[in-house]
Structure formats: C-alpha cells, structure tokens
Design an enzyme around this catalytic site. Structure first.
Site, PDB file in Angstrom:
ATOM      1  N   LYS A 177     -20.273  19.104  -6.930  1.00  0.00           N
ATOM      2  CA  LYS A 177     -20.777  17.739  -7.161  1.00  0.00           C
ATOM      3  C   LYS A 177     -20.162  16.780  -6.157  1.00  0.00           C
ATOM      4  CE  LYS A 177     -21.653  18.405 -12.065  1.00  0.00           C
ATOM      5  NZ  LYS A 177     -22.781  17.783 -12.711  1.00  0.00           N
ATOM      6  N   HIS A 235     -14.524  23.369 -15.817  1.00  0.00           N
ATOM      7  CA  HIS A 235     -14.941  22.138 -15.131  1.00  0.00           C
ATOM      8  C   HIS A 235     -13.874  21.041 -15.187  1.00  0.00           C
ATOM      9  CE1 HIS A 235     -18.681  24.163 -14.985  1.00  0.00           C
ATOM     10  NE2 HIS A 235     -19.182  23.754 -16.126  1.00  0.00           N
TER      11      HIS A 235
HETATM   12  C1  BG6 Z   1     -22.295  24.125 -17.961  1.00  0.00           C
HETATM   13  C2  BG6 Z   1     -22.049  24.277 -19.423  1.00  0.00           C
HETATM   14  O1  BG6 Z   1     -21.361  24.875 -17.228  1.00  0.00           O
HETATM   15  O2  BG6 Z   1     -22.191  22.755 -17.609  1.00  0.00           O
HETATM   16  C3  BG6 Z   1     -23.042  23.453 -20.202  1.00  0.00           C
HETATM   17  O3  BG6 Z   1     -22.169  25.652 -19.773  1.00  0.00           O
HETATM   18  C4  BG6 Z   1     -23.003  22.013 -19.752  1.00  0.00           C
HETATM   19  O4  BG6 Z   1     -22.773  23.540 -21.601  1.00  0.00           O
HETATM   20  C5  BG6 Z   1     -23.140  21.922 -18.239  1.00  0.00           C
HETATM   21  O5  BG6 Z   1     -24.070  21.327 -20.373  1.00  0.00           O
HETATM   22  C6  BG6 Z   1     -22.935  20.501 -17.750  1.00  0.00           C
HETATM   23  O6  BG6 Z   1     -23.202  20.445 -16.383  1.00  0.00           O
HETATM   24  P1  BG6 Z   1     -23.942  19.216 -15.731  1.00  0.00           P
HETATM   25  O7  BG6 Z   1     -23.977  19.515 -14.277  1.00  0.00           O
HETATM   26  O8  BG6 Z   1     -25.296  19.133 -16.352  1.00  0.00           O
HETATM   27  O9  BG6 Z   1     -23.095  18.009 -16.060  1.00  0.00           O
END
Ligand code: BG6
Length: 478
Positions: A177, A235
C-alpha cells in the site's frame, strides 16, 4: 531499485479458480497489462477443477467485468492470449505437468487456503520445479504463515526442504500500500522528523484498521483465524515495525528486514498473567452501519452458534530499546465497526503549559483509508484580538488526481517478478510476531470475547489497555 528484466518468465497461480485469484490477482494483472507495465510474462492458472481453457478464461473475464471499472474487451483479448489453464492437484505427479509449459524463470503463487501451503511447496519441490538451472524460481506464499509459533516453524521446515529462503516471498499485501511505503519515505527523506521520532517526544502511537465488512462468505477460514491472526499478527505488526524501525543504511532487502526484526525482538513479552492488561478481544452483535441493519457474527451463515472467535482485537506493545522505551504502541482492528478507517497516528508529548495555560500536543497521522494522506495536527493562533490557540490540520494528500494509482497486489506482483524482497517478509519477522502474540492466543483459547454492537467503536474493554491520559481516537473521524 530493481527493474523487471525483459527476459521471458511465467507466473503460475496455484489455486487459480479461488477467490483471491478472481478478486485480486487477475484484476491486478489486467491493470498492469492495460497500463503496459506487465513484463514478458505468461500466466498459467492451475487448480483442481476439471475445467477447459475456455471455461477458465470465461470465468476470469466474467470476474474482471465485475471488479474492473475500466474493463476493455480489446485489452482482455490480447491478455487472454497469454493465459493458459492446467487442471491438477498438489501432488508432484500432477504438478510435473507444468515442467514442459514454463520458462526457465518462473514464479509460483500459492493462492490457496493456508492449510495447503506446505503440500503445494512440497509438491512443487518434489516435482523438481524449485530447482534453478537456467533462470530463477520463486514461491509466493500468502498469509497467514502458520497458525501460531510452532506451526509457522513446521511450515518453514516443509518449505525449506526444497526452497531456499531467498526463493520464498511471504506476501503481506499491506506492504504494497502507498501509505505503508510512504511511512519509510516520509520518515527518512525528511530531516525534521528524526529528532522527534523517539520516546522523548512521542507520547503514544495508535494503529487502527477498522472495517465495516463482516466475514463475507469466508467463514470457514475466518472462524478459525479471528482478528488477531487475520490482521494483527501480520498487517498491523508490519505497520508497527515500519513505524518503529531505525533508519536502514541502504534500500537493501536484507538490511531493511534486519531492522524490522530488531524492533520485534525488542518488544517486551506479554506475560500470561498480564494478557488482560495488554490485549482485548470482541465479537460483534447485530447493529446498524450507515443506516443498514446488519446481523451479528453468530447469525452469519456458517458460523457455529457457540463460536468464540474474535472479530475485534487490540494489543498494547512496548518496545524496550533506546528509541522507544516508555512509549506505548496500541494496535487494533475489527470487523463491522463504525467506519472503514485505517491510520497510523503518532502523538507528540505536550509542550510546556506555561505559555498558553493549557496542554497542547500534536498528532501526525498517516492515513490509509478513506483517503491516502499525511495530516499534521498542529496549533496556530486563532484570528482575532485575543492571543488564543486553535487546532489546524496541515493536510498532505500525496496522490495527484490524474496519477495512476497502483493497488497493493499490483505493486507486490511487480516486486516479486523483479526479485526485490524488501516488501516481503523474512521468516524471522513472522516468527517474532508469533512469539509476541502467542501468550495472547493461549489465553484466548479460553473464555469469551466481549460483545460489541455492529456499527460501534468496538468493545468497551479496549479502554483498559490505555495508560492514564491516553484514549483511543474515534474511528471514522479525521
Ligand atoms: C485481509 C484479511 O488480509 O485483509 C481480511 O484477511 C481483511 O479479513 C483485508 O478484510 C483488509 O485488507 P484491505 O486491503 O481491504 O484493507
């Protein structure tokens, strides 16, 4: 930084009929292709479904029409001519089919449920596909890498029977990102931040990834995983390490990753009897989001009535090194919260109160959603006859309207094809992250998550993590 070489290569998507492929990988490939960024790389879809090539292409095309706003038939037709499909399972005998179809350089992307990563890596290796003779061979492994500390180690051992660490690209799409990458650039390309980037000046750091979505048909995976495994372990821990690391000397993948691991190694262990002071979990009940009524987690299709899965998790971490000793880092993420809202928020300590008669502090916000922006929350004179202060926001959206913006998967697919591992996780990062969270996972194998209403800020219990004088920022309020 590395550039993609113009040699021909192949990307093999193992699990090509699944959700990740249709929702994220093919839209990313399509967009790169449409922007003329896609290198000389052919694409092979591989999955157990006994589909013909035509069926596979029709499936991808139908999904592209759904997920890609700028879908263009002509672009698709030329891209489609580079795509083929092979049906097979994860045994070496079946994977051997790929041998005659791929170029000397090939990347294998495991777009599979996590419990199949080991089988796939082993099958590919056993079929001789990991061996680099005239080109490179790489393996992209999705998250979560393991289910806890021990299973992550066991998975590494299985993969390493055939693949060297240098060939393994553990992907965490948050590292693709813009805001995540900007954490490093903004911090290290500007001199004014470094003097205050430590516990002398930083009072607290809050990292929030709030979602309004629920489990969206992924209940089989999600109900086993929960928010701590699904979001925090990977994350949010990545956002945390990038916020806290010391400046690497070069933009080299090993140097950068070594600095990230140093941060994780310095995290104070959470002792089993302290889990309630350092972690909080919740599960959403029915509620309303943006005027729409939504069901509670236990009413979602497929979810067992007695599920104790956390749909919200928060942790407090201390980094016991010279830079950060005494500054708490609060991390939280949840589903069905008041707003889709993600940020890394850094609060500086108050200026001495003498001059203005009140406590004044600044926030520096790296926002990922709803917009990609860096906000400096500062104080200035309120216009008028009195000498008074008021809060102002120095807002710096860093994308220009007409610039192409690349999604995380686009960024990371290109990095993997280039062979730049800086934005992929080394095994010790994963291991340290599991080490930090294992006492929490163990404590949460018993007891119940605290309920919170869908559309709210999350469970009330998250407040107990805050040290006196700190409180959570409001999810959804810039
Ligand atoms: C994923 C998770 O890795 O990341 C999901 O498994 C989550 O549960 C998603 O919704 C969120 O990613 P982003 O890029 O949509 O914020």
């Amino acid at each position: 930084m590395a550039v993609v070489s113009q040699e021909a290569s192949t990307i093999v998507i193992i699990g090509a009929t699944g959700d990740l492929t249709r929702r994220l990988l093919f839209p990313a490939i399509y967009r790169l292709y449409a922007l003329s960024e896609w290198p000389q790389t052919q694409i092979i879809g591989y999955a157990v479904e006994d589909w013909t090539q035509e069926q596979f292409l029709a499936h991808i095309e139908q999904n592209l029409k759904q997920f890609e706003h700028n879908y263009d038939e002509t672009v698709w037709k030329t891209l489609a001519s580079r795509i083929s499909y092979i049906s097979g399972d994860l045994t070496a005998a079946s994977l051997t089919q790929l041998k005659s179809k791929i170029t000397p350089s090939a990347l294998f992307y495991l777009a599979l449920p996590p419990q199949l990563f080991g089988d796939a890596a082993e099958g590919l290796g056993h079929a001789g596909l990991a061996t680099e003779t005239q080109g490179w061979r790489r393996l992209v492994v999705e998250k979560p890498f393991g289910w806890d500390f021990d299973s992550a180690k066991a998975l590494r051992e299985r993969i390493h029977q055939y693949w060297n660490e240098d060939q393994v690209y553990r992907i965490d799409h948050f590292l693709g990102k813009e805001t995540t990458q900007n954490l490093l650039v903004f911090r290290f390309a500007n001199r004014f931040l470094e003097p205050v980037w430590n516990s002398n000046h930083v009072r607290q750091v809050q990292i929030t990834v709030g979602e309004t979505l629920g489990v969206e048909g992924r209940w089989r995976y999600y109900d086993q995983a929960g928010a701590l495994r699904d979001m925090i372990q990977n994350h949010l821990m990545q956002l945390f390490t990038l916020t806290a690391l010391d400046a690497p000397s070069t933009w080299d993948a090993e140097v950068l990753r070594e600095h990230k691991v140093e941060v994780l190694r310095a995290v104070r262990p959470i002792l089993p009897n302290q889990v309630d002071d350092f972690a909080c979990r919740g599960q959403y009940n029915a509620g309303s989001i943006g005027g729409q009524n939504v069901a509670g987690y236990l009413e979602e299709p497929g979810i067992p009535q007695d599920s104790r899965t956390d749909t919200f998790a928060a942790v407090k971490l201390y980094v016991d090194n010279w830079r950060w000793h005494g500054t708490p880092f609060y991390l939280r993420s949840g589903k069905r919260l008041a707003a889709r809202y993600s940020e890394i928020a850094i609060e500086l300590r108050d200026v001495p109160p003498g001059l203005f008669g009140k406590s004044l502090s600044n926030w520096l916000i790296f926002r990922m959603w709803p917009d990609q922006c860096i906000d400096v929350v500062a104080w200035a004179k309120a216009p008028g006859l009195q000498l008074d202060t008021r809060q102002i926001i120095l807002a710096t959206p860093y994308e220009k309207v007409d610039e192409p913006d690349y999604t995380a998967y686009e960024q990371l697919l290109m990095e993997a094809l280039k062979g730049d591992r800086a934005y992929f996780l080394r095994f010790d990062e994963v291991e340290e992250s599991w080490r930090i969270l294992t006492p929490v996972l163990q404590a949460w194998s018993e007891g119940q998550p605290e309920p919170y209403a869908a559309g709210s800020q999350g469970p009330a219990g998250q407040e107990r993590l805050m040290i006196p004088g700190h409180s959570w920022r409001t999810i959804g309020l810039n």
